[in-house]
Design a protein around this motif. Structure first.
Motif, PDB file in Angstrom:
ATOM      1  N   HIS A 184      11.446  39.815  -5.460  1.00  0.00           N
ATOM      2  CA  HIS A 184      10.516  38.806  -5.716  1.00  0.00           C
ATOM      3  C   HIS A 184      10.868  37.750  -6.847  1.00  0.00           C
ATOM      4  O   HIS A 184      11.410  38.196  -7.912  1.00  0.00           O
ATOM      5  CB  HIS A 184       9.178  39.325  -6.008  1.00  0.00           C
ATOM      6  CG  HIS A 184       8.238  38.276  -6.724  1.00  0.00           C
ATOM      7  ND1 HIS A 184       7.635  37.367  -5.635  1.00  0.00           N
ATOM      8  CD2 HIS A 184       7.601  38.067  -7.754  1.00  0.00           C
ATOM      9  CE1 HIS A 184       6.846  36.375  -6.407  1.00  0.00           C
ATOM     10  NE2 HIS A 184       6.582  37.175  -7.895  1.00  0.00           N
ATOM     11  N   ARG A 185      11.097  36.268  -6.692  1.00  0.00           N
ATOM     12  CA  ARG A 185      11.580  35.491  -7.381  1.00  0.00           C
ATOM     13  C   ARG A 185      10.470  34.170  -7.488  1.00  0.00           C
ATOM     14  O   ARG A 185      10.203  33.735  -6.402  1.00  0.00           O
ATOM     15  CB  ARG A 185      12.868  35.061  -7.250  1.00  0.00           C
ATOM     16  CG  ARG A 185      13.345  34.058  -8.305  1.00  0.00           C
ATOM     17  CD  ARG A 185      14.509  33.361  -8.059  1.00  0.00           C
ATOM     18  NE  ARG A 185      15.750  34.440  -8.177  1.00  0.00           N
ATOM     19  CZ  ARG A 185      16.857  34.209  -7.608  1.00  0.00           C
ATOM     20  NH1 ARG A 185      17.360  33.148  -6.992  1.00  0.00           N
ATOM     21  NH2 ARG A 185      18.021  35.136  -7.935  1.00  0.00           N
ATOM     22  N   ALA A 186       9.995  33.791  -8.667  1.00  0.00           N
ATOM     23  CA  ALA A 186       8.971  32.817  -8.917  1.00  0.00           C
ATOM     24  C   ALA A 186       9.580  31.706  -9.676  1.00  0.00           C
ATOM     25  O   ALA A 186       9.645  32.610 -11.105  1.00  0.00           O
ATOM     26  CB  ALA A 186       7.838  33.217  -8.861  1.00  0.00           C
ATOM     27  N   PHE A 187       9.835  30.682  -9.786  1.00  0.00           N
ATOM     28  CA  PHE A 187      10.279  29.942 -11.171  1.00  0.00           C
ATOM     29  C   PHE A 187       9.460  28.277 -10.965  1.00  0.00           C
ATOM     30  O   PHE A 187       9.208  27.951  -9.702  1.00  0.00           O
ATOM     31  CB  PHE A 187      11.807  29.813 -11.128  1.00  0.00           C
ATOM     32  CG  PHE A 187      12.263  29.175  -9.770  1.00  0.00           C
ATOM     33  CD1 PHE A 187      12.448  27.970  -9.721  1.00  0.00           C
ATOM     34  CD2 PHE A 187      12.710  29.993  -8.658  1.00  0.00           C
ATOM     35  CE1 PHE A 187      13.000  27.276  -8.683  1.00  0.00           C
ATOM     36  CE2 PHE A 187      13.188  29.421  -7.685  1.00  0.00           C
ATOM     37  CZ  PHE A 187      13.643  28.262  -7.547  1.00  0.00           C
ATOM     38  N   TYR A 188       9.410  27.888 -11.832  1.00  0.00           N
ATOM     39  CA  TYR A 188       9.118  26.309 -12.027  1.00  0.00           C
ATOM     40  C   TYR A 188      10.274  25.345 -11.999  1.00  0.00           C
ATOM     41  O   TYR A 188      10.975  25.565 -12.860  1.00  0.00           O
ATOM     42  CB  TYR A 188       7.928  26.319 -13.132  1.00  0.00           C
ATOM     43  CG  TYR A 188       7.363  24.706 -13.140  1.00  0.00           C
ATOM     44  CD1 TYR A 188       6.537  24.385 -12.402  1.00  0.00           C
ATOM     45  CD2 TYR A 188       7.806  23.725 -14.355  1.00  0.00           C
ATOM     46  CE1 TYR A 188       5.983  22.906 -12.200  1.00  0.00           C
ATOM     47  CE2 TYR A 188       7.309  22.719 -14.296  1.00  0.00           C
ATOM     48  CZ  TYR A 188       6.475  22.258 -13.459  1.00  0.00           C
ATOM     49  OH  TYR A 188       5.728  20.946 -13.339  1.00  0.00           O
ATOM     50  N   HIS A 189      10.083  24.683 -10.941  1.00  0.00           N
ATOM     51  CA  HIS A 189      10.943  23.454 -10.800  1.00  0.00           C
ATOM     52  C   HIS A 189      10.439  22.229 -11.391  1.00  0.00           C
ATOM     53  O   HIS A 189       9.523  21.528 -10.999  1.00  0.00           O
ATOM     54  CB  HIS A 189      11.230  23.294  -9.298  1.00  0.00           C
ATOM     55  CG  HIS A 189      12.507  22.574  -8.991  1.00  0.00           C
ATOM     56  ND1 HIS A 189      12.658  21.168  -9.480  1.00  0.00           N
ATOM     57  CD2 HIS A 189      13.541  22.673  -8.290  1.00  0.00           C
ATOM     58  CE1 HIS A 189      13.826  20.527  -9.097  1.00  0.00           C
ATOM     59  NE2 HIS A 189      14.329  21.681  -8.323  1.00  0.00           N
ATOM     60  N   SER A 190      10.723  21.733 -12.384  1.00  0.00           N
ATOM     61  CA  SER A 190      10.073  20.778 -13.282  1.00  0.00           C
ATOM     62  C   SER A 190      10.295  19.217 -12.723  1.00  0.00           C
ATOM     63  O   SER A 190       9.330  18.627 -12.780  1.00  0.00           O
ATOM     64  CB  SER A 190      10.334  20.628 -14.719  1.00  0.00           C
ATOM     65  OG  SER A 190      11.783  20.510 -14.976  1.00  0.00           O
ATOM     66  N   LEU A 191      11.420  19.012 -11.991  1.00  0.00           N
ATOM     67  CA  LEU A 191      11.628  17.996 -11.256  1.00  0.00           C
ATOM     68  C   LEU A 191      10.580  17.811 -10.378  1.00  0.00           C
ATOM     69  O   LEU A 191      10.117  16.514  -9.912  1.00  0.00           O
ATOM     70  CB  LEU A 191      13.064  17.904 -11.018  1.00  0.00           C
ATOM     71  CG  LEU A 191      13.696  16.500 -10.815  1.00  0.00           C
ATOM     72  CD1 LEU A 191      13.604  15.802 -12.360  1.00  0.00           C
ATOM     73  CD2 LEU A 191      14.920  16.450 -10.426  1.00  0.00           C
ATOM     74  N   ARG A 192      10.685  18.929  -9.299  1.00  0.00           N
ATOM     75  CA  ARG A 192       9.624  18.768  -8.151  1.00  0.00           C
ATOM     76  C   ARG A 192       8.264  19.101  -8.390  1.00  0.00           C
ATOM     77  O   ARG A 192       7.446  19.173  -7.621  1.00  0.00           O
ATOM     78  CB  ARG A 192      10.245  19.868  -7.113  1.00  0.00           C
ATOM     79  CG  ARG A 192      11.516  19.415  -6.616  1.00  0.00           C
ATOM     80  CD  ARG A 192      12.081  20.357  -5.450  1.00  0.00           C
ATOM     81  NE  ARG A 192      13.452  19.819  -5.144  1.00  0.00           N
ATOM     82  CZ  ARG A 192      14.234  20.553  -4.554  1.00  0.00           C
ATOM     83  NH1 ARG A 192      14.295  22.111  -4.552  1.00  0.00           N
ATOM     84  NH2 ARG A 192      15.517  20.293  -4.237  1.00  0.00           N
ATOM     85  N   GLN A 193       8.006  19.389  -9.892  1.00  0.00           N
ATOM     86  CA  GLN A 193       6.662  19.675 -10.229  1.00  0.00           C
ATOM     87  C   GLN A 193       5.963  20.876  -9.280  1.00  0.00           C
ATOM     88  O   GLN A 193       5.027  20.704  -8.813  1.00  0.00           O
ATOM     89  CB  GLN A 193       5.761  18.416 -10.119  1.00  0.00           C
ATOM     90  CG  GLN A 193       5.943  17.644 -11.607  1.00  0.00           C
ATOM     91  CD  GLN A 193       5.189  16.498 -11.516  1.00  0.00           C
ATOM     92  OE1 GLN A 193       5.427  15.515 -12.181  1.00  0.00           O
ATOM     93  NE2 GLN A 193       3.804  16.628 -11.111  1.00  0.00           N
TER      94      GLN A 193
END
Ligand code: AVJ
Length: 324
Positions: free
Chosen positions: A243-252
């Motif tokens: 499982h991987r979850a991350f925040y992509h700040s450019l794509r919000q």
């Protein structure tokens, strides 16, 4: 003000559903960035796991939204107005609408829309008990497609679409605009939209919410593979994916993926798919909004934002807008 065509509860046949699921999965696994539609996360097991997620300390969304509702229910009910029809796309167990309907002044009717007839009929039973005078018309269908909306009863009463739970976050910006435009098309000038959206915040808080220390989100994500195994004759080894979850700040947005831990081959419905080590299946986007971003989205799709309610930390917002 009669409601015409009430009680058209037309369930999707199991055959239609399986065919669509199979087409979507095979197409998603054939793409260069493998992807699976997040709506398939919610089979019976997935729905239970999502309920467990909502109870987690790390997952602040449900709790925060509930707090805002509890604090401002009366104010929201006044803002919505009297004698309104409340329409809820993706209503599920209708648990959020119930207190709102109770607070509202003489609601005309409640139209919950969902793909699962069982869950809607159970909710109808429960609400009828608490609000015996309320007309409840469950509509079975996928709210992202037109035919569910075409099955809504016709009425000339004022309508408000209720779309809580940050479900809007699952839609990419372009899709979110399409969806809100569809909402507006099914409303008249002056009708309303009560929308819940998760707000941009510190990425540590965001990532913890989608990679919880209890590993429930991991189980929720991997359940999609288990579901494909059982319903589409797949042979995914869930231990060979992480499982991987991350925040992509450019794509919000928070992206959820399943990462192949080894080079491997998988078959689904007789078709074969290969994975390199580290290759991912993108399983969900959860878009985050700023308050100005939310206002722009609403304005661009035919609404006028009127009012919003938020928590003290501004982690989450519920917004009321009317159709221009
Ligand atoms: C139900 C779409 C609001 O995006 O936060 C929870 C689904 N995914 N944990 C979200 C979800 C991983 C959830 N929504």
């Amino acid at each position: 003000m009669a409601i015409i065509n009430a009680n058209r509860v037309v369930p999707l046949s199991g055959e239609d559903f399986r065919g669509q699921f199979e087409r979507d999965v095979l197409a998603g696994l054939s793409a260069s960035q493998k992807t699976l539609p997040c709506k398939y996360l919610y089979d019976e097991t997935g729905s239970k796991l999502f309920e467990a997620i909502c109870e987690l300390d790390d997952y602040y969304l449900t709790r925060t939204e509930a707090k805002i509702f509890a604090r401002s229910l009366q104010d929201m009910a006044v803002t919505l107005g009297d004698s309104v029809i409340l329409i809820e796309p993706g209503a599920g167990n209708c648990e959020k609408a119930e207190p709102l309907l109770e607070a509202m002044d003489n609601p005309r009717a409640y139209f919950p829309l969902d793909i699962s007839p069982e869950i809607l009929l159970a909710a109808q039973h429960r609400i009828r008990h608490r609000l015996p005078d309320l007309e409840i018309v469950p509509v079975i269908g996928d709210f992202t497609s037109g035919d569910a909306w075409s099955r809504l009863p016709v009425s000339n009463a004022r309508k408000v679409i209720f779309f809580p739970g940050s479900t809007i976050g699952n839609f990419a910006p372009e899709q979110a605009r399409d969806l809100l435009e569809r909402f507006a098309e099914n409303l008249d000038s002056g009708d309303g939209l009560l929308l819940g959206a998760d707000l941009v915040k510190d990425s540590v808080i965001l990532e913890r919410a989608y990679h919880d220390s209890n590993h429930i989100t991991e189980a929720f994500n991997k359940n999609l593979l288990t579901r494909i195994n059982s319903e589409l004759n797949g042979d995914f080894n869930t231990d060979a994916f992480a499982h991987r979850a991350f925040y992509h700040s450019l794509r919000q947005r928070v992206e959820m993926h399943l990462v192949s831990l080894v080079e491997q081959h998988v078959s689904v419905s007789g078709r074969h798919f290969s994975f390199t080590e580290g290759e991912t299946i993108h399983t969900e986007n959860s878009h985050k909004y700023t308050l100005p971003g939310l206002q722009t989205l609403l304005r661009d799709t035919g609404f006028s934002p009127e009012k919003y309610w938020t928590d003290d930390k501004q982690h989450y917002a519920i917004c009321y807008a009317h159709v221009r």
